[in-house]
Design an enzyme around this catalytic site. Structure first.
Site, PDB file in Angstrom:
ATOM      1  N   PHE A  35      -9.605   3.550  -1.003  1.00  0.00           N
ATOM      2  CA  PHE A  35     -10.665   3.157  -1.935  1.00  0.00           C
ATOM      3  C   PHE A  35     -10.193   2.106  -2.927  1.00  0.00           C
ATOM      4  CE2 PHE A  35     -13.247   7.394  -1.747  1.00  0.00           C
ATOM      5  CZ  PHE A  35     -13.653   7.055  -0.469  1.00  0.00           C
ATOM      6  N   ARG A  36      -8.917   2.250  -3.352  1.00  0.00           N
ATOM      7  CA  ARG A  36      -8.423   1.378  -4.416  1.00  0.00           C
ATOM      8  C   ARG A  36      -7.799   0.079  -3.904  1.00  0.00           C
ATOM      9  NH1 ARG A  36      -8.191   6.314  -6.606  1.00  0.00           N
ATOM     10  NH2 ARG A  36      -8.705   6.480  -8.806  1.00  0.00           N
ATOM     11  N   HIS A 121     -10.144  18.124  -0.090  1.00  0.00           N
ATOM     12  CA  HIS A 121     -11.412  17.415  -0.284  1.00  0.00           C
ATOM     13  C   HIS A 121     -12.355  17.578   0.904  1.00  0.00           C
ATOM     14  CE1 HIS A 121      -9.641  14.508  -3.553  1.00  0.00           C
ATOM     15  NE2 HIS A 121      -9.738  15.762  -3.953  1.00  0.00           N
ATOM     16  N   SER A 192      -0.303   7.983  -1.812  1.00  0.00           N
ATOM     17  CA  SER A 192      -1.224   8.348  -2.900  1.00  0.00           C
ATOM     18  C   SER A 192      -0.754   7.705  -4.196  1.00  0.00           C
ATOM     19  CB  SER A 192      -1.287   9.864  -3.074  1.00  0.00           C
ATOM     20  OG  SER A 192      -2.018  10.164  -4.253  1.00  0.00           O
TER      21      SER A 192
HETATM   22  P1  NAD Z   1      -5.193   7.105  -3.731  1.00  0.00           P
HETATM   23  O1  NAD Z   1      -5.415   7.135  -5.160  1.00  0.00           O
HETATM   24  O2  NAD Z   1      -4.455   8.257  -3.195  1.00  0.00           O
HETATM   25  O3  NAD Z   1      -4.418   5.705  -3.434  1.00  0.00           O
HETATM   26  C1  NAD Z   1      -3.978   5.286  -2.185  1.00  0.00           C
HETATM   27  C2  NAD Z   1      -2.544   4.733  -2.338  1.00  0.00           C
HETATM   28  O4  NAD Z   1      -2.049   4.420  -1.050  1.00  0.00           O
HETATM   29  C3  NAD Z   1      -2.478   3.418  -3.172  1.00  0.00           C
HETATM   30  O5  NAD Z   1      -1.447   3.533  -4.133  1.00  0.00           O
HETATM   31  C4  NAD Z   1      -2.113   2.361  -2.133  1.00  0.00           C
HETATM   32  O6  NAD Z   1      -1.323   1.325  -2.649  1.00  0.00           O
HETATM   33  C5  NAD Z   1      -1.367   3.199  -1.110  1.00  0.00           C
HETATM   34  N1  NAD Z   1      -1.373   2.617   0.237  1.00  0.00           N
HETATM   35  C6  NAD Z   1      -2.381   1.953   0.860  1.00  0.00           C
HETATM   36  N2  NAD Z   1      -2.014   1.591   2.108  1.00  0.00           N
HETATM   37  C7  NAD Z   1      -0.736   2.028   2.264  1.00  0.00           C
HETATM   38  C8  NAD Z   1       0.196   1.968   3.347  1.00  0.00           C
HETATM   39  N3  NAD Z   1      -0.096   1.358   4.502  1.00  0.00           N
HETATM   40  N4  NAD Z   1       1.398   2.528   3.181  1.00  0.00           N
HETATM   41  C9  NAD Z   1       1.731   3.129   1.994  1.00  0.00           C
HETATM   42  N5  NAD Z   1       0.892   3.210   0.952  1.00  0.00           N
HETATM   43  C10 NAD Z   1      -0.333   2.681   1.078  1.00  0.00           C
HETATM   44  O7  NAD Z   1      -6.472   7.008  -2.862  1.00  0.00           O
HETATM   45  P2  NAD Z   1      -7.783   6.154  -3.088  1.00  0.00           P
HETATM   46  O8  NAD Z   1      -7.767   5.072  -2.102  1.00  0.00           O
HETATM   47  O9  NAD Z   1      -7.938   5.807  -4.518  1.00  0.00           O
HETATM   48  O10 NAD Z   1      -8.913   7.216  -2.694  1.00  0.00           O
HETATM   49  C11 NAD Z   1      -9.492   8.088  -3.647  1.00  0.00           C
HETATM   50  C12 NAD Z   1      -9.864   9.407  -3.021  1.00  0.00           C
HETATM   51  O11 NAD Z   1     -10.679   9.260  -1.857  1.00  0.00           O
HETATM   52  C13 NAD Z   1      -8.666  10.185  -2.556  1.00  0.00           C
HETATM   53  O12 NAD Z   1      -8.917  11.551  -2.674  1.00  0.00           O
HETATM   54  C14 NAD Z   1      -8.581   9.809  -1.120  1.00  0.00           C
HETATM   55  O13 NAD Z   1      -7.801  10.677  -0.349  1.00  0.00           O
HETATM   56  C15 NAD Z   1     -10.044   9.778  -0.701  1.00  0.00           C
HETATM   57  N6  NAD Z   1     -10.145   8.868   0.465  1.00  0.00           N
HETATM   58  C16 NAD Z   1      -9.844   9.400   1.672  1.00  0.00           C
HETATM   59  C17 NAD Z   1      -9.797   8.584   2.772  1.00  0.00           C
HETATM   60  C18 NAD Z   1      -9.431   9.205   4.088  1.00  0.00           C
HETATM   61  O14 NAD Z   1      -9.719  10.375   4.317  1.00  0.00           O
HETATM   62  N7  NAD Z   1      -8.744   8.470   4.985  1.00  0.00           N
HETATM   63  C19 NAD Z   1     -10.057   7.206   2.660  1.00  0.00           C
HETATM   64  C20 NAD Z   1     -10.381   6.699   1.409  1.00  0.00           C
HETATM   65  C21 NAD Z   1     -10.406   7.545   0.291  1.00  0.00           C
END
Ligand code: NAD
Length: 248
Positions: A35-36, A121, A192
């Site tokens: 998401f971020r 979640h 995360s």
């Molecule tokens: P988050 O806050 O956990 O951040 C994700 C982190 O992963 C960031 O710091 C980013 O820099 C890092 N990241 C991204 N790609 C990466 C890679 N290839 N290798 C290592 N690190 C990497 O999550 P969010 O994106 O802020 O999402 C918010 C909420 O929504 C969370 O609860 C999340 O789990 C959920 N969400 C879930 C999914 C899914 O189920 N796949 C997808 C999007 C969001």
């Protein structure tokens, strides 16, 4: 990097109980954007808008608008687990991991074969009837094929809700997730930013009791200062494979 990988393997070998905590960053390599990040919906649409709509009150009062948004932005592509998911499943099988607590709703840890997974979640592949006496469950395919925007139960005609925790709802398995983390000797956070609560709070609490926190993430997290080891990478699968080789 090699030194960090070797040190991580040594800490795992000496740990009585190791638990992994995962966020959206472990699934970006599988093809699901976080998401971020750059392609994430918080960047595209603004975090406030997403939080306003992906909210339990909004769902109850505006199901049509909720589902219009949900269908457009939360319809995850059908993807396979990444190398990182498979490595974690193998590490659990061989006794190195006691379990995974995940914020992800993509079901990829389970698909990769991990047995002890606490998805706090929920699971985006499932939908639940909101009829209090019914609560029938449906796969995502039922909702995708449903002829109207708001999917309804084929048994009682009540609205279906995605089996995910919306803003304003309590997480699933709060007690079990916290207990698993707090009873561990080592916690490894993967993908995360540690900004989403309450999971970030569990890890923070753990890190005040012991130093055995390892973070594998691209970019900063809120607990980098408390980590014994921080590996900054966007290839978590390759890093985990190297750690696994050192464990042998
Ligand atoms: P988050 O806050 O956990 O951040 C994700 C982190 O992963 C960031 O710091 C980013 O820099 C890092 N990241 C991204 N790609 C990466 C890679 N290839 N290798 C290592 N690190 C990497 O999550 P969010 O994106 O802020 O999402 C918010 C909420 O929504 C969370 O609860 C999340 O789990 C959920 N969400 C879930 C999914 C899914 O189920 N796949 C997808 C999007 C969001």
């Amino acid at each position: 990097m090699q030194d960090l990988i070797r040190r991580t393997a040594d800490v795992i070998k000496n740990s009585r109980q190791t638990v992994v905590v995962t966020g959206a960053g472990i699934s970006t390599e599988a093809g699901i954007p976080d998401f971020r990040g750059e392609n994430g919906i918080y960047r595209k649409l603004g975090e406030d808008r997403v939080m306003r709509i992906i909210n339990i009150d909004f769902f109850r009062h505006n199901p049509e608008e909720f589902y219009g948004f949900y269908r457009q932005y939360f319809n995850f592509p059908a993807v396979e687990p990444s190398q990182a998911h498979y490595m974690l499943a193998r590490m659990e099988q061989e006794g190195y991991l006691a379990g995974i607590v995940t914020q992800n709703i993509d079901n990829l840890h389970q698909k990769a074969g991990s047995k002890k997974v606490i998805p706090i979640h929920g699971n985006a592949e499932q939908f639940v009837c909101q009829g209090s006496r019914c609560q029938a469950r449906y796969d995502a395919s039922y909702v995708l094929d449903y002829p109207e925007t708001v999917p309804r139960c084929s048994v009682c005609n009540n609205i279906l809700k995605p089996d995910v925790v919306l803003f304003g709802e309590n997480i699933y398995n709060y007690v079990d997730a916290r207990e698993l983390i707090m009873s561990s000797q080592l916690v490894i956070v993967i993908g995360s930013s540690l900004t989403v609560y309450p999971l970030a709070g569990f890890v923070r609490e753990f890190s005040t009791l012991t130093q055995d926190l390892i973070i594998i993430n691209k970019g900063p997290t809120s607990l980098d200062h408390a980590a014994l080891i921080k590996i900054d990478t966007n290839t978590t699968g390759t890093v985990l494979e190297k750690i696994y080789k050192h464990l042998q």
